[in-house]
Design an enzyme around this catalytic site. Structure first.
Site, PDB file in Angstrom:
ATOM      1  N   LYS A  81       0.832  -1.205   0.000  1.00  0.00           N
ATOM      2  CA  LYS A  81       0.000   0.000   0.000  1.00  0.00           C
ATOM      3  C   LYS A  81       0.871   1.260   0.000  1.00  0.00           C
ATOM      4  O   LYS A  81       1.966   1.268   0.562  1.00  0.00           O
ATOM      5  CB  LYS A  81      -0.906  -0.044   1.237  1.00  0.00           C
ATOM      6  CG  LYS A  81      -1.989   1.008   1.317  1.00  0.00           C
ATOM      7  CD  LYS A  81      -2.831   0.740   2.559  1.00  0.00           C
ATOM      8  CE  LYS A  81      -3.911   1.791   2.787  1.00  0.00           C
ATOM      9  NZ  LYS A  81      -4.686   1.491   4.012  1.00  0.00           N
ATOM     10  N   SER A 155      -9.461   1.366   3.333  1.00  0.00           N
ATOM     11  CA  SER A 155      -8.643   2.168   2.445  1.00  0.00           C
ATOM     12  C   SER A 155      -7.609   1.364   1.658  1.00  0.00           C
ATOM     13  O   SER A 155      -6.972   1.898   0.748  1.00  0.00           O
ATOM     14  CB  SER A 155      -7.936   3.268   3.240  1.00  0.00           C
ATOM     15  OG  SER A 155      -7.022   2.745   4.189  1.00  0.00           O
ATOM     16  N   SER A 179      -9.376  -0.911   7.564  1.00  0.00           N
ATOM     17  CA  SER A 179      -8.898  -0.714   6.203  1.00  0.00           C
ATOM     18  C   SER A 179      -8.193  -1.905   5.579  1.00  0.00           C
ATOM     19  O   SER A 179      -7.895  -1.877   4.386  1.00  0.00           O
ATOM     20  CB  SER A 179      -7.970   0.506   6.139  1.00  0.00           C
ATOM     21  OG  SER A 179      -8.712   1.685   6.326  1.00  0.00           O
TER      22      SER A 179
END
Length: 458
Positions: A81, A155, A179
């Protein structure tokens, strides 16, 4: 093995194939890059693809293996990420507001590389990780491999989309209010938020709410990655055998008043509870008082304060989307005593929540209160209505960021329209292994990787 099958095999199986000489890292990485080139223009899972670096790393992995060397993830393709630092690149956190490159890899990236993993790229997230969907005005939406009209969640939406579409063997996300668990649930994957600090980060993130964890096709994949990121805990061994009979509490009580749960989500939880009982566990319905109103209000204060703090650390906050700036402004408007009071509540809330585990080994709940969002579904809502909608959708998740407990999203079938459903398993403090063992038993009893998103089979 067919290369497409190898791309969908998951990190642990890919490691096995590479170790056995049935597959070369060079061929596997080349196929992953071909698939990214073919599919990611539509999917939009990656912020950056490290194509040349990945090819070089694959050649080096094959050369090491030819010399008789080995490592847990040697030659395995992974993605990370974009809030995890990669040396020489800005840590963008879903924005265009960071210019300064990182001096060094984050501990997560460094440990992946040390284990031989080939980092293919950085995956997309919403600005500052604020939303349970992955889209922005400048990057557009990241799409769900199961339905291009739906979001993969957030996310860590790019990480989940990349794994679900067979672009990488595994990915790492971060979880400050669900997330990792949200996008795993939305894309039919296993996603584990370990206990706070189990996987090292560059200091406390969001006041200690954030943990880094794996997003994978199989439970075994996640256990392997955790053994790399947090060695010495026997995660792979835990996921390889059925657990002892467990005492499992089932709760459908949201962390807040008047929050509805859709029928398909409720059925997924109850069906999983029935399966766990059939597997020999003691499963009981229990809807404990978790100090919903006080706890969720305190979490909201910490969330908004963290947004303001994250914005203040950016080089060019003026480049943020308007909605992101408005969330940060709400955080700046909070009186300092309110933030301090919310932080003081954390210890008491943690102790209160963990009373459940004096009589139970696991807690089973929904992950989300509804199936995945449509792309752009909340685009025209005001900031506060969107925040309230997100809180209702994710009500079962943030308590365990406050308390720190390990919690996982476990696939639990599909909706009538083919969208993934999932349940959450929460474990006692520092007990990732019981979560892994129970999830792996569920996977063996009810396999979920035999289905692939139809648009990504080539």
């Amino acid at each position: 093995m067919d290369l497409t099958d190898a791309c969908f095999a998951g990190a642990a199986r890919q490691a096995d194939l590479l170790r056995a000489g049935e597959l070369s890292a060079r061929d596997l990485i080349a196929e992953c890059l071909r698939r990214i080139d073919r599919h990611d223009r539509r999917l939009n899972a990656f912020r950056t693809v490290f194509a040349e670096q990945a090819r070089h790393a694959a050649r080096e992995a094959d050369a090491r293996r030819a010399r008789g060397e080995d490592a847990p993830l040697l030659g395995v393709p992974v993605a990370v990420k974009e809030d995890l630092a990669v040396a020489g690149l800005p840590t963008t956190t879903g924005t265009c507001a960071v210019d300064r490159p990182a001096d060094a890899d984050s501990p997560v990236v460094a440990r992946l590389r040390a284990a031989g993993a080939v980092v293919l790229g950085r995956t997309r997230m919403p600005e500052l990780g604020l939303w349970p969907y992955t889209e922005s005005s400048w990057a557009g939406p990241t799409r769900n491999p199961w339905s291009a009209g739906h979001s993969p969640g957030g996310s860590s939406g790019g990480s989940a989309a990349a794994v679900a579409a067979g672009l990488v063997g595994a990915a790492i996300g971060t979880d400050g209010a669900g997330s990792v668990r949200i996008p795993s649930a939305c894309t039919g994957l296993f996603g584990l938020k370990p206990h706070r600090d189990h996987v090292p980060l560059d200091g406390p993130v969001w006041g200690g709410l954030v943990a880094a964890g794996p997003i994978t096709r199989h439970v075994r994949d996640a256990a392997l990655l955790l053994d790399v990121l947090a060695p010495g805990h026997g995660h792979t061994s835990a996921a390889s055998a059925d657990p002892r009979p467990l005492r499992i509490a089932v709760s459908l009580r949201p962390w807040g008043p008047g929050i509805p749960i859709t029928g398909e989500v409720r059925d997924a939880v109850l069906d999983t509870a029935g399966l766990l009982a059939d597997l020999g566990h003691d499963v009981t319905r229990l809807d404990p008082d978790l100090r919903e109103l006080a706890g969720s209000t305190a979490f909201a204060a910490r969330y908004l304060h963290s947004a303001a703090t994250a914005e203040a650390a950016l080089h060019r906050p003026d480049r943020l989307d308007r909605r992101t700036r408005r969330v940060a402004a709400l955080g700046r408007a909070l009186p300092a005593p309110a933030v301090r009071a919310a932080l003081r509540q954390a210890a008491g809330l943690t102790a209160h929540a963990n009373r459940l585990f004096t009589g139970h080994d696991l807690l089973l709940t929904p992950v989300l209160t509804r199936p995945p969002l449509r792309v752009g579904e909340w685009r025209h809502r005001g900031t506060v209505p969107a925040l309230l909608a997100a809180a209702r959708m994710t009500t079962f998740l943030p308590l365990w960021n406050v308390a720190g407990n390990p919690a996982a999203a476990v696939p639990a079938g599909h909706t009538a329209t083919g969208l993934p459903l999932a349940v959450q398993l929460v474990g006692p403090a520092h007990d990732e292994n019981t979560v892994l063992a129970a999830a792996a038993q569920l996977e063996r009893a009810r396999p979920w990787t035999d289905r692939r998103p139809p648009a990504y089979t080539d």
